[in-house]
Design a protein around this motif. Sequence first.
Motif, mmCIF file in Angstrom:
data_model
loop_
_atom_site.group_PDB
_atom_site.id
_atom_site.type_symbol
_atom_site.label_atom_id
_atom_site.label_comp_id
_atom_site.label_asym_id
_atom_site.label_seq_id
_atom_site.Cartn_x
_atom_site.Cartn_y
_atom_site.Cartn_z
ATOM 1 N N GLU A 52 8.399 -7.347 -4.794
ATOM 2 C CA GLU A 52 8.142 -5.948 -4.438
ATOM 3 C C GLU A 52 6.650 -5.619 -4.497
ATOM 4 N N ALA A 53 5.958 -6.103 -5.513
ATOM 5 C CA ALA A 53 4.509 -5.874 -5.628
ATOM 6 C C ALA A 53 3.773 -6.518 -4.459
ATOM 7 N N LEU A 54 4.200 -7.691 -4.081
ATOM 8 C CA LEU A 54 3.588 -8.384 -2.947
ATOM 9 C C LEU A 54 3.763 -7.552 -1.671
ATOM 10 N N ARG A 55 4.979 -7.096 -1.438
ATOM 11 C CA ARG A 55 5.258 -6.290 -0.237
ATOM 12 C C ARG A 55 4.488 -4.974 -0.250
ATOM 13 N N LEU A 56 4.455 -4.282 -1.399
ATOM 14 C CA LEU A 56 3.728 -3.013 -1.491
ATOM 15 C C LEU A 56 2.232 -3.200 -1.255
ATOM 16 N N THR A 57 1.704 -4.308 -1.715
ATOM 17 C CA THR A 57 0.284 -4.593 -1.489
ATOM 18 C C THR A 57 -0.008 -4.638 0.007
ATOM 19 N N PHE A 58 0.822 -5.345 0.759
ATOM 20 C CA PHE A 58 0.637 -5.409 2.208
ATOM 21 C C PHE A 58 0.930 -4.073 2.876
ATOM 22 N N ASP A 59 1.980 -3.396 2.441
ATOM 23 C CA ASP A 59 2.409 -2.156 3.098
ATOM 24 C C ASP A 59 1.478 -0.977 2.846
ATOM 25 N N THR A 60 0.887 -0.899 1.648
ATOM 26 C CA THR A 60 0.068 0.272 1.290
ATOM 27 C C THR A 60 -1.427 0.036 1.406
ATOM 28 N N GLY A 61 -1.860 -1.228 1.348
ATOM 29 C CA GLY A 61 -3.291 -1.512 1.351
ATOM 30 C C GLY A 61 -3.924 -1.430 -0.032
ATOM 31 N N TYR A 62 -3.099 -1.186 -1.053
ATOM 32 C CA TYR A 62 -3.573 -1.170 -2.435
ATOM 33 C C TYR A 62 -2.835 -2.253 -3.209
ATOM 34 N N VAL A 63 -3.555 -2.926 -4.116
ATOM 35 C CA VAL A 63 -2.968 -4.038 -4.845
ATOM 36 C C VAL A 63 -2.001 -3.521 -5.913
ATOM 37 N N HIS A 64 -0.808 -4.099 -5.917
ATOM 38 C CA HIS A 64 0.240 -3.781 -6.881
ATOM 39 C C HIS A 64 0.576 -5.028 -7.689
ATOM 40 N N PHE A 65 1.054 -4.814 -8.907
ATOM 41 C CA PHE A 65 1.443 -5.910 -9.783
ATOM 42 C C PHE A 65 2.758 -5.582 -10.456
ATOM 43 N N LYS A 76 -2.398 -0.922 -9.295
ATOM 44 C CA LYS A 76 -3.642 -1.061 -10.053
ATOM 45 C C LYS A 76 -4.542 0.142 -9.787
ATOM 46 N N GLY A 77 -4.944 0.799 -10.855
ATOM 47 C CA GLY A 77 -5.859 1.930 -10.767
ATOM 48 C C GLY A 77 -5.200 3.275 -10.575
ATOM 49 N N GLU A 78 -3.880 3.315 -10.580
ATOM 50 C CA GLU A 78 -3.177 4.573 -10.350
ATOM 51 C C GLU A 78 -3.535 5.636 -11.392
ATOM 52 N N SER A 79 -3.673 5.237 -12.653
ATOM 53 C CA SER A 79 -4.020 6.218 -13.684
ATOM 54 C C SER A 79 -5.524 6.339 -13.914
ATOM 55 N N LEU A 83 -8.953 1.786 -8.201
ATOM 56 C CA LEU A 83 -8.046 1.128 -7.272
ATOM 57 C C LEU A 83 -8.637 -0.165 -6.727
ATOM 58 N N LEU A 84 -7.745 -1.091 -6.432
ATOM 59 C CA LEU A 84 -8.135 -2.317 -5.742
ATOM 60 C C LEU A 84 -7.643 -2.200 -4.310
ATOM 61 N N ASN A 85 -8.575 -2.159 -3.373
ATOM 62 C CA ASN A 85 -8.259 -2.048 -1.953
ATOM 63 C C ASN A 85 -8.027 -3.446 -1.400
ATOM 64 N N PHE A 86 -6.830 -3.689 -0.914
ATOM 65 C CA PHE A 86 -6.424 -5.006 -0.442
ATOM 66 C C PHE A 86 -7.180 -5.398 0.826
ATOM 67 N N VAL A 87 -7.731 -6.629 0.822
ATOM 68 C CA VAL A 87 -8.426 -7.170 1.985
ATOM 69 C C VAL A 87 -7.673 -8.371 2.553
ATOM 70 N N GLU A 88 -7.322 -9.318 1.688
ATOM 71 C CA GLU A 88 -6.702 -10.558 2.165
ATOM 72 C C GLU A 88 -5.969 -11.229 1.018
ATOM 73 N N MET A 89 -4.920 -11.964 1.359
ATOM 74 C CA MET A 89 -4.210 -12.755 0.360
ATOM 75 C C MET A 89 -4.246 -14.209 0.798
#
Length: 150
Positions: A52-65, A76-79, A83-89
Amino acid sequence: MSNLIDPKSISKTELEAGEIFAPRFDEHGLILAVVTDAESDAILMAAYMNEEALRLTFDTGYVHFFSRSRNSLWKKGESSGELLNFVEMRVDCDQDILQVRATQSGSGAACHTGRKTCFYRAVEKSGNGFAVQDLGINPLFDPKERYSKG
């Protein structure tokens, strides 16, 4: 539910040299993700992702764990606003570690201690054991203020 390829269903050659993404999640459904700065490739942090974190990272553009200690998904960085802005995996040769290339927003701190990187100390041999030496990477913000609940 999942449309990711099971790594056991493909050959070693396909896993290591093919075009199929078949991440090798561990027995808990997690895979290690090493986050690096998209420009310098400096290591910022490492954490675990579930599917789910992998999919959300691609879907939202923000890194999830997936937090093992909280047993929950987290952006990451929600609170903190860091934030980590996703560029590439990228994936390693046997598809059991991910490299997430990202840019930072906020103060530019990836670590909850307020530092740019979680890797701000070096391990050195000390007598018969080991010691940790601070590398002088100062916090970019005060975590007590940033993470206060008040």
